[in-house]
Design a protein around this motif. Structure first.
Motif, PDB file in Angstrom:
ATOM      1  N   LYS A 402      39.145  39.536  63.174  1.00 51.00           N
ATOM      2  CA  LYS A 402      39.239  40.840  62.508  1.00 51.00           C
ATOM      3  C   LYS A 402      39.993  40.722  61.192  1.00 51.00           C
ATOM      4  O   LYS A 402      39.593  41.301  60.174  1.00 51.00           O
ATOM      5  N   GLN A 403      41.089  39.960  61.185  1.00 50.55           N
ATOM      6  CA  GLN A 403      41.855  39.777  59.961  1.00 50.55           C
ATOM      7  C   GLN A 403      41.061  38.994  58.926  1.00 50.55           C
ATOM      8  O   GLN A 403      41.092  39.311  57.733  1.00 50.55           O
ATOM      9  N   ARG A 404      40.336  37.968  59.370  1.00 50.89           N
ATOM     10  CA  ARG A 404      39.518  37.194  58.432  1.00 50.89           C
ATOM     11  C   ARG A 404      38.448  38.072  57.798  1.00 50.89           C
ATOM     12  O   ARG A 404      38.186  37.984  56.607  1.00 50.89           O
ATOM     13  N   LEU A 405      37.821  38.898  58.623  1.00 49.78           N
ATOM     14  CA  LEU A 405      36.793  39.788  58.104  1.00 49.78           C
ATOM     15  C   LEU A 405      37.383  40.754  57.075  1.00 49.78           C
ATOM     16  O   LEU A 405      36.781  41.005  56.025  1.00 49.78           O
ATOM     17  N   THR A 406      38.580  41.276  57.355  1.00 45.39           N
ATOM     18  CA  THR A 406      39.251  42.170  56.408  1.00 45.39           C
ATOM     19  C   THR A 406      39.516  41.456  55.089  1.00 45.39           C
ATOM     20  O   THR A 406      39.308  42.024  54.001  1.00 45.39           O
ATOM     21  N   ASP A 407      39.952  40.222  55.155  1.00 47.62           N
ATOM     22  CA  ASP A 407      40.224  39.455  53.937  1.00 47.62           C
ATOM     23  C   ASP A 407      38.948  39.216  53.142  1.00 47.62           C
ATOM     24  O   ASP A 407      38.935  39.324  51.910  1.00 47.62           O
ATOM     25  N   TYR A 408      37.864  38.868  53.851  1.00 48.09           N
ATOM     26  CA  TYR A 408      36.589  38.649  53.170  1.00 48.09           C
ATOM     27  C   TYR A 408      36.129  39.923  52.463  1.00 48.09           C
ATOM     28  O   TYR A 408      35.698  39.902  51.300  1.00 48.09           O
ATOM     29  N   GLU A 409      36.207  41.034  53.157  1.00 50.45           N
ATOM     30  CA  GLU A 409      35.734  42.292  52.577  1.00 50.45           C
ATOM     31  C   GLU A 409      36.608  42.718  51.405  1.00 50.45           C
ATOM     32  O   GLU A 409      36.114  43.279  50.417  1.00 50.45           O
ATOM     33  N   SER A 410      37.892  42.462  51.483  1.00 52.42           N
ATOM     34  CA  SER A 410      38.789  42.790  50.379  1.00 52.42           C
ATOM     35  C   SER A 410      38.451  41.971  49.141  1.00 52.42           C
ATOM     36  O   SER A 410      38.378  42.500  48.019  1.00 52.42           O
ATOM     37  N   ALA A 411      38.231  40.668  49.329  1.00 50.67           N
ATOM     38  CA  ALA A 411      37.854  39.808  48.199  1.00 50.67           C
ATOM     39  C   ALA A 411      36.514  40.231  47.620  1.00 50.67           C
ATOM     40  O   ALA A 411      36.313  40.246  46.401  1.00 50.67           O
ATOM     41  N   LEU A 412      35.593  40.593  48.507  1.00 46.48           N
ATOM     42  CA  LEU A 412      34.263  41.005  48.064  1.00 46.48           C
ATOM     43  C   LEU A 412      34.351  42.278  47.218  1.00 46.48           C
ATOM     44  O   LEU A 412      33.753  42.363  46.131  1.00 46.48           O
ATOM     45  N   ALA A 413      35.076  43.292  47.705  1.00 45.34           N
ATOM     46  CA  ALA A 413      35.196  44.558  46.986  1.00 45.34           C
ATOM     47  C   ALA A 413      35.864  44.356  45.628  1.00 45.34           C
ATOM     48  O   ALA A 413      35.462  44.946  44.617  1.00 45.34           O
ATOM     49  N   LYS A 414      36.863  43.517  45.586  1.00 46.59           N
ATOM     50  CA  LYS A 414      37.578  43.240  44.338  1.00 46.59           C
ATOM     51  C   LYS A 414      36.659  42.574  43.316  1.00 46.59           C
ATOM     52  O   LYS A 414      36.643  42.940  42.138  1.00 46.59           O
ATOM     53  N   SER A 415      35.889  41.598  43.768  1.00 47.20           N
ATOM     54  CA  SER A 415      34.974  40.897  42.871  1.00 47.20           C
ATOM     55  C   SER A 415      33.887  41.833  42.355  1.00 47.20           C
ATOM     56  O   SER A 415      33.520  41.800  41.172  1.00 47.20           O
ATOM     57  N   ARG A 416      33.358  42.673  43.237  1.00 47.30           N
ATOM     58  CA  ARG A 416      32.302  43.596  42.829  1.00 47.30           C
ATOM     59  C   ARG A 416      32.817  44.610  41.810  1.00 47.30           C
ATOM     60  O   ARG A 416      32.152  44.913  40.806  1.00 47.30           O
ATOM     61  N   LYS A 417      34.015  45.141  42.036  1.00 51.25           N
ATOM     62  CA  LYS A 417      34.596  46.125  41.123  1.00 51.25           C
ATOM     63  C   LYS A 417      34.795  45.534  39.737  1.00 51.25           C
ATOM     64  O   LYS A 417      34.495  46.177  38.718  1.00 51.25           O
ATOM     65  N   ARG A 418      35.274  44.309  39.674  1.00 54.30           N
ATOM     66  CA  ARG A 418      35.485  43.672  38.383  1.00 54.30           C
ATOM     67  C   ARG A 418      34.175  43.418  37.655  1.00 54.30           C
ATOM     68  O   ARG A 418      34.083  43.569  36.448  1.00 54.30           O
ATOM     69  N   GLU A 419      33.164  43.005  38.436  1.00 53.16           N
ATOM     70  CA  GLU A 419      31.876  42.741  37.802  1.00 53.16           C
ATOM     71  C   GLU A 419      31.270  44.013  37.238  1.00 53.16           C
ATOM     72  O   GLU A 419      30.733  44.022  36.122  1.00 53.16           O
ATOM     73  N   VAL A 420      31.367  45.104  37.973  1.00 53.81           N
ATOM     74  CA  VAL A 420      30.852  46.391  37.478  1.00 53.81           C
ATOM     75  C   VAL A 420      31.612  46.812  36.235  1.00 53.81           C
ATOM     76  O   VAL A 420      31.012  47.254  35.239  1.00 53.81           O
ATOM     77  N   ARG A 421      32.927  46.690  36.261  1.00 62.29           N
ATOM     78  CA  ARG A 421      33.739  47.086  35.109  1.00 62.29           C
ATOM     79  C   ARG A 421      33.401  46.254  33.883  1.00 62.29           C
ATOM     80  O   ARG A 421      33.314  46.773  32.757  1.00 62.29           O
TER      81      ARG A 421
END
Length: 521
Positions: A402-421
């Motif tokens: 569960k913690q690993r999945l949370t970390d993956y999703e956090s990294a994913l959301a951060k990368s996507r937000k930066r790319e959109v910006r």
């Protein structure tokens, strides 16, 4: 006394004490190493009944006589190599190992024609017929073997398994009944009964019949193997290991013993010994899919990516409809950078078994970390999030996963937000550029050549400045805890994901559990 003989002597005593068998010698004295014979490829589910060596230990001579050959008897079960029967037998074994089963069958038949009592050659003839998928002829040849040698262990077991594989269950059951009725004082009959009990998952009966077999023949290797399986099922892994190791002393060329030992080492969490035993099994028997699979998974875990891929390709070829095997092969392809091949296999595994939720997790990591040149970065990241959502929606996620999945999703959301910006900023700058030459003013921060000023800290190439803490390649900075390693976490992480498709890859017993489940199916 040679070390090997000492090891066998002490091991036999300890094994007898462990399983409660008698150490009283049978009427025919225990004897030396078995004569090696050819081994067969599998016929449906027959493969695990086929042995690498086939002279009954209780009947093998101390020294095979040479010179003129009379009839094959208990005292002389194998003719000398220079005899007519011996030469045909050697030719058949050589042809078999080359895969020329027609030639092998003809040579073994010639050996039997020369010596009608040569039951080992008759048994090998059956193996050659089964290897060539001539099932009816193989069954007939096994029946002829038992006419010569009614209590021959391997012929009994192989005939039983072959009849079952052909849907002839009642004939298989009758074979067991007849063997126990006519030859209750022979080890082979009790080994056969133990196999029947194993099919019924009656482990108490397996143990009882195996003990009986060992009482009649202290060197009955197949009974030792079955006893090892009993200990394994009881989770007595050290005792199981001891049983398999002692059986291997008697019959080192038996691939099934090495495979069972490999599974036992997995339970004992000794990955390297499990890998070595699986490697020996696959070298002795190329048709053992489980041996290739264990060897491949453990090779991948230790970082031998190419070796792992080759082994798991073989496992996949031998077990094309086993979804867990397909997942393991997919992980090996992913580790070797063959992303489309990996994706194809993840999809296939899910088609074979829609309940395998780990496929969603693995596909999510594949999209998150994988470099698909023809796929837009945001599309790829969205696909990764969709897979993680499917994984969460298919069942409870607990513990470290569960913690690993949370970390993956956090990294994913951060990368996507930066790319959109970054894309929005690039589009805005392009609109602000009012030069008429189609190129930006070199004095401006943003040139209209489609590239940003090299002095700008944020390049419009889809990737952030390498001097920044977080690159927009969809992956965190390698200095962060999430590595760009093809879906593997930081090796310094307490719970690393080692590409074996298991939730906790450090739990090597889980792989053995998978194989146990496959056996039960």
């Amino acid at each position: 006394m040679p070390n090997k003989a000492i090891r066998y002597f002490l091991g036999l005593i300890c094994l007898a004490n462990a399983i409660g068998c008698s150490t009283t010698k049978s009427a025919t004295q225990p004897t030396v190493q078995r004569q090696e014979i050819a081994q067969a490829a599998p016929t449906n589910n027959v493969s695990e009944a086929i042995q690498d060596q086939g002279v009954d230990n209780e009947d093998a001579p101390q020294d095979v006589p040479t010179g003129d050959v009379g009839d094959v008897t208990d005292a002389n079960p194998i003719p000398p190599e220079e005899s007519v029967a011996g030469m045909h037998f050697a030719s058949g074994s050589q042809a078999f190992r080359k895969g020329d089963y027609a030639m092998a069958a003809a040579s073994f038949q010639s050996a039997v024609d020369s010596q009608p009592a040569f039951y080992i050659a008759q048994y090998n003839h059956a193996l050659a017929k089964l290897a060539s998928r001539d099932i009816d002829s193989g069954i007939q040849s096994l029946e002829r073997t038992l006419q010569i040698r009614p209590y021959h262990t391997h012929a009994l077991v192989l005939l039983y398994q072959t009849l079952k594989s052909q849907g002839r269950q009642s004939e298989a059951e009758q074979l067991v009944t007849k063997a126990l009725r006519d030859h209750s004082d022979r080890a082979g009959s009790h080994v056969l009964a133990a196999h029947q009990a194993l099919d019924r998952n009656d482990m108490r009966k397996v143990e009882q019949e195996s003990r009986s077999a060992i009482r009649f023949n202290e060197r009955e290797v197949e009974a030792m193997r079955l006893m090892g399986i009993v200990f394994y099922r009881k989770a007595q892994y050290e005792t199981a290991k001891f049983a398999f190791e002692n059986a291997i002393v008697l019959e080192p060329g038996n691939a099934l013993l090495h495979l069972e030992l490999s599974r036992t080492y997995l339970k004992l969490k000794d990955d390297e010994k499990a890998r070595q035993s699986a490697g020996r099994a696959r070298s002795l028997r190329s048709d053992l899919g489980d041996a290739h699979e264990i060897f491949g998974v453990l090779s991948l875990k230790r970082g031998d990516k190419e070796l792992a891929l080759n082994a798991l390709k073989s496992a996949e070829d031998l077990k094309p409809t086993n979804p867990q095997t397909i997942i393991h092969a997919a992980n090996a392809y992913r580790a070797n950078g063959k992303l489309n091949d990996a994706l194809e296999r993840y999809n296939k595994a899910l088609e074979l078994n829609s309940s395998l939720r780990q496929v969603y997790f693995n596909r999510g990591i594949l999209y998150l970390d994988g470099n698909f040149p023809d796929m837009d970065l945001i599309v790829r990241l969205d696909k990764a999030q969709s897979e993680f959502d499917l994984f969460k929606g298919s069942g409870e996620v607990e513990g470290d996963l569960k913690q690993r999945l949370t970390d993956y999703e956090s990294a994913l959301a951060k990368s996507r937000k930066r790319e959109v910006r970054k894309r929005e900023r690039a589009a805005s700058k392009a609109r602000e550029d009012d030069d008429d030459d189609g190129l930006g003013d070199p004095s401006e921060e943003d040139d209209d050549d489609g590239l940003e000023d090299p002095n700008d800290t944020d390049d419009e190439d889809g990737l952030e400045d390498p001097n920044e803490a977080d690159d927009d390649d969809g992956l965190e900075d390698p200095n962060d805890t999430g590595d760009d390693d093809g879906g593997l976490e930081d090796p310094n992480d307490a719970d690393a994901d080692n590409d074996d498709s298991l939730e906790d890859p450090n739990d090597t017993a889980a792989l053995a559990d998978e194989l146990d489940a496959l056996d039960e199916e």
